[in-house]
Design a protein around this motif. Sequence first.
Motif, short mmCIF file in Angstrom:
data_model
loop_
_atom_site.label_atom_id
_atom_site.label_comp_id
_atom_site.label_asym_id
_atom_site.label_seq_id
_atom_site.Cartn_x
_atom_site.Cartn_y
_atom_site.Cartn_z
N LEU A 188 18.18 -49.65 -0.14
CA LEU A 188 19.49 -49.03 -0.33
C LEU A 188 19.30 -47.63 -0.90
O LEU A 188 18.28 -47.31 -1.50
CB LEU A 188 20.35 -49.85 -1.29
N SER A 189 20.32 -46.81 -0.78
CA SER A 189 20.25 -45.48 -1.40
C SER A 189 20.67 -45.59 -2.86
O SER A 189 21.44 -46.48 -3.23
CB SER A 189 21.15 -44.49 -0.67
N VAL A 190 20.16 -44.71 -3.66
CA VAL A 190 20.51 -44.67 -5.08
C VAL A 190 22.02 -44.52 -5.24
O VAL A 190 22.64 -45.14 -6.10
CB VAL A 190 19.76 -43.52 -5.79
N GLY A 191 22.63 -43.73 -4.36
CA GLY A 191 24.07 -43.49 -4.44
C GLY A 191 24.90 -44.75 -4.26
O GLY A 191 26.04 -44.81 -4.72
N GLU A 192 24.34 -45.78 -3.63
CA GLU A 192 25.07 -47.03 -3.42
C GLU A 192 25.14 -47.90 -4.67
O GLU A 192 26.03 -48.73 -4.77
CB GLU A 192 24.42 -47.83 -2.28
N ILE A 193 24.21 -47.71 -5.60
CA ILE A 193 24.22 -48.58 -6.78
C ILE A 193 24.26 -47.83 -8.11
O ILE A 193 24.37 -48.45 -9.16
CB ILE A 193 23.01 -49.56 -6.79
N MET A 194 24.21 -46.51 -8.09
CA MET A 194 24.23 -45.74 -9.34
C MET A 194 25.57 -45.85 -10.04
O MET A 194 26.58 -46.21 -9.44
CB MET A 194 23.91 -44.28 -9.07
#
Length: 183
Positions: free
Chosen positions: A23-29
Amino acid sequence: MGSAPHPQAQSRTAGTDTTVMSLSVGEIMRTDVVAVAADETVLMAWELLERTGAAHLPVLLPDGRCSGLLDRCDIAVACSQPAVGLSAQDVSTLVAGRRWAAVRAEESVRKAAVAMTDNDCDALPVLGSGGRLVGVLTASDVVAALVRHPAPVRRAGEGSPIGPATLTPGLRPRRDERVNPVP
């Protein structure tokens, strides 16, 4: 060590199998971040942590770029100095000369986890264009994604820069059940 993901690191997203690490960091940050200006005092940084309950405090330069990330321990150690010095010491002195890692929202969670491991840290600032802060990724965010814990509402992808927080005089400090609070 192999590069195959751990079998329990699988999650189901939009009907397809994908690993959390891809996943991208932006999805869970997290984007609900409290930040402090580099020219604020250490005492003000401690107050921000106490009033908000945050564990990490990004430090922002006047132009909005992130100059580092402090945690409760960094600030608690600085607060162990005599009280007269706390109102004179800027937060910038705590990040000056330190090596710190950061990630971008489009990078993979795997890359962020490697950066956390390599730098022996449990949180990374997430930077947007021009080095501006758009969020923070913590080890807790990664673990929550691994166990498919519902994440709080996030504005991933918006990339709106985060500015320094200000305290309004007269706000009561956050109180909890701690018996012996640090400073």
